[in-house]
Design a protein around this motif. Sequence first.
Motif, PDB file in Angstrom:
ATOM      1  N   LEU A   1      11.571   5.193  -0.607  1.00  0.00           N
ATOM      2  CA  LEU A   1      10.161   5.065  -0.988  1.00  0.00           C
ATOM      3  C   LEU A   1       9.966   5.259  -2.489  1.00  0.00           C
ATOM      4  N   PHE A   2      10.796   6.084  -3.091  1.00  0.00           N
ATOM      5  CA  PHE A   2      10.715   6.244  -4.540  1.00  0.00           C
ATOM      6  C   PHE A   2      11.089   4.937  -5.235  1.00  0.00           C
ATOM      7  N   LEU A   3      12.128   4.295  -4.744  1.00  0.00           N
ATOM      8  CA  LEU A   3      12.630   3.081  -5.397  1.00  0.00           C
ATOM      9  C   LEU A   3      11.681   1.897  -5.282  1.00  0.00           C
ATOM     10  N   ILE A   4      10.766   1.915  -4.304  1.00  0.00           N
ATOM     11  CA  ILE A   4       9.822   0.805  -4.196  1.00  0.00           C
ATOM     12  C   ILE A   4       8.491   1.117  -4.861  1.00  0.00           C
ATOM     13  N   GLY A   5       8.488   2.153  -5.685  1.00  0.00           N
ATOM     14  CA  GLY A   5       7.295   2.421  -6.489  1.00  0.00           C
ATOM     15  C   GLY A   5       7.009   1.234  -7.407  1.00  0.00           C
ATOM     16  N   TYR A   6       5.755   0.924  -7.587  1.00  0.00           N
ATOM     17  CA  TYR A   6       5.355  -0.287  -8.315  1.00  0.00           C
ATOM     18  C   TYR A   6       4.781   0.094  -9.676  1.00  0.00           C
ATOM     19  N   LEU A   7       5.237  -0.593 -10.695  1.00  0.00           N
ATOM     20  CA  LEU A   7       4.748  -0.380 -12.061  1.00  0.00           C
ATOM     21  C   LEU A   7       4.091  -1.670 -12.539  1.00  0.00           C
ATOM     22  N   GLU A   8       2.977  -1.536 -13.222  1.00  0.00           N
ATOM     23  CA  GLU A   8       2.295  -2.709 -13.761  1.00  0.00           C
ATOM     24  C   GLU A   8       1.669  -2.317 -15.093  1.00  0.00           C
TER      25      GLU A   8
ATOM     26  N   ILE B   1      -2.026   7.014 -12.988  1.00  0.00           N
ATOM     27  CA  ILE B   1      -2.240   5.745 -13.691  1.00  0.00           C
ATOM     28  C   ILE B   1      -2.976   4.758 -12.779  1.00  0.00           C
ATOM     29  N   GLY B   2      -2.571   4.696 -11.523  1.00  0.00           N
ATOM     30  CA  GLY B   2      -3.227   3.799 -10.577  1.00  0.00           C
ATOM     31  C   GLY B   2      -4.686   4.148 -10.361  1.00  0.00           C
ATOM     32  N   LEU B   3      -4.976   5.443 -10.292  1.00  0.00           N
ATOM     33  CA  LEU B   3      -6.365   5.868 -10.105  1.00  0.00           C
ATOM     34  C   LEU B   3      -7.210   5.588 -11.347  1.00  0.00           C
ATOM     35  N   ILE B   4      -6.656   5.861 -12.509  1.00  0.00           N
ATOM     36  CA  ILE B   4      -7.397   5.625 -13.756  1.00  0.00           C
ATOM     37  C   ILE B   4      -7.689   4.140 -13.941  1.00  0.00           C
ATOM     38  N   SER B   5      -6.682   3.308 -13.688  1.00  0.00           N
ATOM     39  CA  SER B   5      -6.850   1.871 -13.901  1.00  0.00           C
ATOM     40  C   SER B   5      -7.409   1.161 -12.672  1.00  0.00           C
ATOM     41  N   GLN B   6      -7.630   1.910 -11.589  1.00  0.00           N
ATOM     42  CA  GLN B   6      -8.128   1.366 -10.327  1.00  0.00           C
ATOM     43  C   GLN B   6      -7.255   0.214  -9.836  1.00  0.00           C
ATOM     44  N   ASN B   7      -5.945   0.416  -9.915  1.00  0.00           N
ATOM     45  CA  ASN B   7      -4.971  -0.579  -9.484  1.00  0.00           C
ATOM     46  C   ASN B   7      -4.481  -0.194  -8.087  1.00  0.00           C
ATOM     47  N   PHE B   8      -4.939  -0.954  -7.096  1.00  0.00           N
ATOM     48  CA  PHE B   8      -4.628  -0.639  -5.711  1.00  0.00           C
ATOM     49  C   PHE B   8      -3.136  -0.741  -5.409  1.00  0.00           C
ATOM     50  N   LYS B   9      -2.435  -1.670  -6.048  1.00  0.00           N
ATOM     51  CA  LYS B   9      -1.009  -1.849  -5.780  1.00  0.00           C
ATOM     52  C   LYS B   9      -0.208  -0.615  -6.177  1.00  0.00           C
ATOM     53  N   ILE B  10      -0.536  -0.044  -7.317  1.00  0.00           N
ATOM     54  CA  ILE B  10       0.174   1.160  -7.767  1.00  0.00           C
ATOM     55  C   ILE B  10      -0.148   2.336  -6.848  1.00  0.00           C
ATOM     56  N   ILE B  11      -1.407   2.483  -6.500  1.00  0.00           N
ATOM     57  CA  ILE B  11      -1.809   3.570  -5.606  1.00  0.00           C
ATOM     58  C   ILE B  11      -1.114   3.438  -4.258  1.00  0.00           C
ATOM     59  N   ALA B  12      -1.104   2.222  -3.710  1.00  0.00           N
ATOM     60  CA  ALA B  12      -0.489   1.989  -2.401  1.00  0.00           C
ATOM     61  C   ALA B  12       1.022   2.210  -2.422  1.00  0.00           C
ATOM     62  N   SER B  13       1.662   1.987  -3.554  1.00  0.00           N
ATOM     63  CA  SER B  13       3.113   2.191  -3.611  1.00  0.00           C
ATOM     64  C   SER B  13       3.480   3.666  -3.714  1.00  0.00           C
ATOM     65  N   THR B  14       2.574   4.497  -4.158  1.00  0.00           N
ATOM     66  CA  THR B  14       2.884   5.921  -4.302  1.00  0.00           C
ATOM     67  C   THR B  14       2.535   6.745  -3.067  1.00  0.00           C
ATOM     68  N   LEU B  15       1.552   6.322  -2.305  1.00  0.00           N
ATOM     69  CA  LEU B  15       1.085   7.141  -1.185  1.00  0.00           C
ATOM     70  C   LEU B  15       2.139   7.397  -0.109  1.00  0.00           C
ATOM     71  N   PRO B  16       2.915   6.405   0.340  1.00  0.00           N
ATOM     72  CA  PRO B  16       3.955   6.726   1.344  1.00  0.00           C
ATOM     73  C   PRO B  16       4.961   7.755   0.843  1.00  0.00           C
ATOM     74  N   PHE B  17       5.362   7.640  -0.419  1.00  0.00           N
ATOM     75  CA  PHE B  17       6.279   8.622  -0.996  1.00  0.00           C
ATOM     76  C   PHE B  17       5.657  10.010  -0.956  1.00  0.00           C
ATOM     77  N   LEU B  18       4.412  10.113  -1.378  1.00  0.00           N
ATOM     78  CA  LEU B  18       3.766  11.420  -1.448  1.00  0.00           C
ATOM     79  C   LEU B  18       3.564  12.034  -0.066  1.00  0.00           C
ATOM     80  N   ILE B  19       3.335  11.209   0.946  1.00  0.00           N
ATOM     81  CA  ILE B  19       3.192  11.725   2.311  1.00  0.00           C
ATOM     82  C   ILE B  19       4.521  12.291   2.810  1.00  0.00           C
ATOM     83  N   VAL B  20       5.598  11.549   2.636  1.00  0.00           N
ATOM     84  CA  VAL B  20       6.915  12.025   3.081  1.00  0.00           C
ATOM     85  C   VAL B  20       7.344  13.239   2.247  1.00  0.00           C
ATOM     86  N   ALA B  21       7.059  13.227   0.960  1.00  0.00           N
ATOM     87  CA  ALA B  21       7.402  14.381   0.113  1.00  0.00           C
ATOM     88  C   ALA B  21       6.654  15.627   0.574  1.00  0.00           C
TER      89      ALA B  21
END
Length: 126
Positions: free
Chosen positions: A12-19, A92-112
């Motif tokens: 899940l860390f490796l599929i984190g999305y950067l934009e 960064i996702g929350l500040i820029s309101q970028n749903f893709k970045i937010i969605a890529s971090t949430l599964p990691f944070l839940i498992v963590a």
Amino acid sequence: MKRLLNIGLLGLFLIGYLEWGTDKHTFIFQAEYELFSKIFESPLTFLHPFILVPLCGQILFLYIIIKDSTNARLRLIAVASLSIFMLFLLFIGLISQNFKIIASTLPFLIVATIIVKTNWKRTFNR
């Protein structure tokens, strides 16, 4: 079950999305591939904290997975070092309101969170 959670968290860390910018984007595994392919050209790029700390966390997780280590403190250190980067991405996702970045971090944070809860009890509530 612990080994599966560890492997899942690493994946899940490796599929984190950067934009960034207007048309630039990548996943963490793609960025790492580029870093390792240029390791001999510019080795000092690995000294940046946002590269070095998560990389150490990944190496620690690989050690935990391969050795089947039950050391909860090592696992907590590895989760913390990866979570620093993912929480920064979430910010960064929350500040820029970028749903893709937010969605890529949430599964990691839940498992963590699941890993931290199970290991925290075993480590500090003795």
